[in-house]
Scaffold this motif. Sequence first.
Motif, PDB file in Angstrom:
ATOM      1  N   GLN A  58     -42.841  11.227 -55.379  1.00 24.37           N
ATOM      2  CA  GLN A  58     -42.434   9.839 -55.510  1.00 24.37           C
ATOM      3  C   GLN A  58     -41.561   9.421 -54.334  1.00 24.37           C
ATOM      4  N   ALA A  59     -40.748  10.372 -53.861  1.00 23.91           N
ATOM      5  CA  ALA A  59     -39.934  10.097 -52.682  1.00 23.91           C
ATOM      6  C   ALA A  59     -40.863   9.821 -51.499  1.00 23.91           C
ATOM      7  N   ARG A  60     -41.924  10.591 -51.429  1.00 24.08           N
ATOM      8  CA  ARG A  60     -42.878  10.426 -50.321  1.00 24.08           C
ATOM      9  C   ARG A  60     -43.594   9.075 -50.445  1.00 24.08           C
ATOM     10  N   ALA A  61     -43.993   8.745 -51.689  1.00 23.45           N
ATOM     11  CA  ALA A  61     -44.680   7.474 -51.918  1.00 23.45           C
ATOM     12  C   ALA A  61     -43.782   6.315 -51.491  1.00 23.45           C
ATOM     13  N   SER A  62     -42.496   6.419 -51.818  1.00 22.88           N
ATOM     14  CA  SER A  62     -41.562   5.356 -51.430  1.00 22.88           C
ATOM     15  C   SER A  62     -41.453   5.266 -49.917  1.00 22.88           C
ATOM     16  N   ALA A  63     -41.444   6.402 -49.261  1.00 22.29           N
ATOM     17  CA  ALA A  63     -41.336   6.415 -47.805  1.00 22.29           C
ATOM     18  C   ALA A  63     -42.540   5.711 -47.173  1.00 22.29           C
ATOM     19  N   VAL A  64     -43.738   6.000 -47.715  1.00 25.24           N
ATOM     20  CA  VAL A  64     -44.948   5.357 -47.176  1.00 25.24           C
ATOM     21  C   VAL A  64     -44.904   3.852 -47.451  1.00 25.24           C
ATOM     22  N   GLU A  65     -44.413   3.493 -48.641  1.00 30.20           N
ATOM     23  CA  GLU A  65     -44.306   2.066 -48.967  1.00 30.20           C
ATOM     24  C   GLU A  65     -43.372   1.345 -48.006  1.00 30.20           C
ATOM     25  N   GLU A  66     -42.289   2.033 -47.620  1.00 29.51           N
ATOM     26  CA  GLU A  66     -41.358   1.434 -46.663  1.00 29.51           C
ATOM     27  C   GLU A  66     -42.038   1.211 -45.321  1.00 29.51           C
ATOM     28  N   LEU A  67     -42.827   2.190 -44.904  1.00 26.32           N
ATOM     29  CA  LEU A  67     -43.551   2.062 -43.633  1.00 26.32           C
ATOM     30  C   LEU A  67     -44.502   0.868 -43.696  1.00 26.32           C
ATOM     31  N   GLU A  68     -45.157   0.749 -44.849  1.00 28.83           N
ATOM     32  CA  GLU A  68     -46.083  -0.375 -45.026  1.00 28.83           C
ATOM     33  C   GLU A  68     -45.332  -1.696 -44.960  1.00 28.83           C
ATOM     34  N   ALA A  69     -44.192  -1.731 -45.670  1.00 30.06           N
ATOM     35  CA  ALA A  69     -43.393  -2.957 -45.703  1.00 30.06           C
ATOM     36  C   ALA A  69     -42.916  -3.324 -44.301  1.00 30.06           C
ATOM     37  N   ALA A  70     -42.659  -2.311 -43.481  1.00 27.26           N
ATOM     38  CA  ALA A  70     -42.186  -2.553 -42.114  1.00 27.26           C
ATOM     39  C   ALA A  70     -43.332  -2.983 -41.197  1.00 27.26           C
ATOM     40  N   GLY A  71     -44.541  -2.992 -41.731  1.00 34.70           N
ATOM     41  CA  GLY A  71     -45.684  -3.471 -40.947  1.00 34.70           C
ATOM     42  C   GLY A  71     -46.321  -2.406 -40.068  1.00 34.70           C
ATOM     43  N   THR A  72     -46.013  -1.128 -40.347  1.00 30.17           N
ATOM     44  CA  THR A  72     -46.521  -0.053 -39.499  1.00 30.17           C
ATOM     45  C   THR A  72     -48.044  -0.023 -39.421  1.00 30.17           C
ATOM     46  N   PHE A  73     -48.691  -0.361 -40.536  1.00 27.07           N
ATOM     47  CA  PHE A  73     -50.156  -0.266 -40.560  1.00 27.07           C
ATOM     48  C   PHE A  73     -50.808  -1.650 -40.558  1.00 27.07           C
ATOM     49  N   GLU A  74     -49.997  -2.654 -40.157  1.00 29.13           N
ATOM     50  CA  GLU A  74     -50.479  -4.037 -40.223  1.00 29.13           C
ATOM     51  C   GLU A  74     -51.486  -4.367 -39.147  1.00 29.13           C
ATOM     52  N   ASP A  75     -52.081  -5.523 -39.301  1.00 28.36           N
ATOM     53  CA  ASP A  75     -52.969  -6.090 -38.307  1.00 28.36           C
ATOM     54  C   ASP A  75     -52.177  -6.281 -37.002  1.00 28.36           C
ATOM     55  N   LEU A  76     -52.596  -5.568 -35.982  1.00 33.81           N
ATOM     56  CA  LEU A  76     -51.850  -5.564 -34.726  1.00 33.81           C
ATOM     57  C   LEU A  76     -51.806  -6.921 -34.065  1.00 33.81           C
ATOM     58  N   THR A  77     -52.921  -7.657 -34.185  1.00 33.20           N
ATOM     59  CA  THR A  77     -53.008  -8.923 -33.472  1.00 33.20           C
ATOM     60  C   THR A  77     -52.013  -9.943 -34.020  1.00 33.20           C
ATOM     61  N   GLN A  78     -51.453  -9.637 -35.197  1.00 29.24           N
ATOM     62  CA  GLN A  78     -50.451 -10.535 -35.762  1.00 29.24           C
ATOM     63  C   GLN A  78     -49.088 -10.312 -35.103  1.00 29.24           C
ATOM     64  N   GLY A 130     -48.396 -10.299 -31.915  1.00 29.44           N
ATOM     65  CA  GLY A 130     -48.296 -10.828 -30.557  1.00 29.44           C
ATOM     66  C   GLY A 130     -48.672  -9.767 -29.541  1.00 29.44           C
ATOM     67  N   SER A 131     -47.719  -9.384 -28.717  1.00 26.80           N
ATOM     68  CA  SER A 131     -48.015  -8.446 -27.638  1.00 26.80           C
ATOM     69  C   SER A 131     -48.300  -7.041 -28.165  1.00 26.80           C
ATOM     70  N   GLY A 132     -47.996  -6.793 -29.416  1.00 26.95           N
ATOM     71  CA  GLY A 132     -48.250  -5.466 -29.973  1.00 26.95           C
ATOM     72  C   GLY A 132     -47.160  -4.472 -29.602  1.00 26.95           C
ATOM     73  N   GLN A 133     -46.100  -4.946 -29.035  1.00 25.42           N
ATOM     74  CA  GLN A 133     -44.992  -4.050 -28.685  1.00 25.42           C
ATOM     75  C   GLN A 133     -43.764  -4.397 -29.513  1.00 25.42           C
ATOM     76  N   ASP A 134     -43.342  -3.492 -30.327  1.00 28.80           N
ATOM     77  CA  ASP A 134     -42.112  -3.702 -31.086  1.00 28.80           C
ATOM     78  C   ASP A 134     -41.474  -2.345 -31.353  1.00 28.80           C
ATOM     79  N   ASP A 135     -40.489  -2.354 -32.188  1.00 27.67           N
ATOM     80  CA  ASP A 135     -39.756  -1.124 -32.505  1.00 27.67           C
ATOM     81  C   ASP A 135     -40.674  -0.010 -32.998  1.00 27.67           C
ATOM     82  N   ILE A 136     -41.561  -0.371 -33.915  1.00 30.52           N
ATOM     83  CA  ILE A 136     -42.450   0.617 -34.516  1.00 30.52           C
ATOM     84  C   ILE A 136     -43.260   1.326 -33.436  1.00 30.52           C
ATOM     85  N   ASP A 137     -43.765   0.538 -32.494  1.00 34.78           N
ATOM     86  CA  ASP A 137     -44.599   1.135 -31.457  1.00 34.78           C
ATOM     87  C   ASP A 137     -43.811   2.080 -30.571  1.00 34.78           C
TER      88      ASP A 137
END
Lengths: 92, 253
Positions: free
Chosen positions: B182-202, B204-211
């Motif tokens: 469950q700790a792991r599931a929460s960690a993945v959810e946080e990554l998702e919430a942070a936009g880690t796996f989001e549509d890149l074209t949204q 802009g330049s595709g360069q941010d903290d995550i990258d």
Amino acid sequence: MIARIMGEGQYRLSDAVRERVNAVDNAIVQAIDDDDEDAFHVAFEEMLELVRREGEPVGDDEVEASDVIVPPADTSFVEAAKEFTGDGLIPD
Amino acid sequence: MAGMAGRMSTVIKAKISKLLDKAEDPAETLDYSYQRQLESLQQVKKGIADVVTAKKRLGMQAQKLEQSVVKLDTQARQALAAGNEELARTALERKQFAQTELQGLDQQVAELQAQQEKLTDSEKRLRAKIEAFRTKKEVIKAQYSAAEAQVRISEAATGVGEEMADVGLAMQRAVDKTEQMQARASAVEELEAAGTFEDLTQLGSGQDDIDRQLAELGTGGVVDDELAKMKAELASGSSPPAKGELGPGEKQL
């Protein structure tokens, strides 16, 4: 004698099998004293196999106390160090 | 259980004698320990349900990540075809990361499945032992004098108490595993919430903290290889058709 493998159930062991399990039991204690994790895993697996293969499963409808409690198959080396002390599971 | 050695045996013996000490009257002892057995069976059922829930949650996340992998792969190809190598690299870095997470999730779903099966077996065994105890209990009550009954009760309660302790340990292990997952599931959810796996074209330049963080994770080698492979495919015209629709941000490429 009845042995229980935690998480798996109980087995009836003949005196001859008990002796063999006892020998492996002592080998496990030795492996832990030697801090030899590989030797522990080999010997512990042997103990489990011996009980499962040579023992006769106690029926689910029988309510019997065990003479020996063998820790679960996924017992780690660290956990085992607390179990296999002195004479091990079977008093010599 | 005299002569039994080992810490586990000691713990179990202590639990059983506590159970037997609860009541003075033999009949009361029998009923009390039977009650405890039924409660313990309920706990096991609840434990199984918890494992199933955790497994479902992880399974759903795995599905989402699979979709992200496909999407990011498509975007990388589109970016490369449009000559934007930097964006293609970013998409591949994210894809690589999503794949690593996905592998971890798949493995944990399999571990939870194994826990569920073990607990289900334990539950079945405990249920049979409780039924045997119930029968024995009635026989003891009907046939033995108080003094004799005490011995028989002790024997029967010890046998079934051991089974309860066994199931208790299996439960504890399952709970520990489930909590880790469950700790792991929460960690993945946080990554998702942070936009880690989001549509890149949204982005802009595709360069941010995550990258920047992903680039530091050292997936570079794998990403370089994949990028080179994609380029070769494009050059030879053997590129497989894009799997998804072009994203709304495609014009930015």
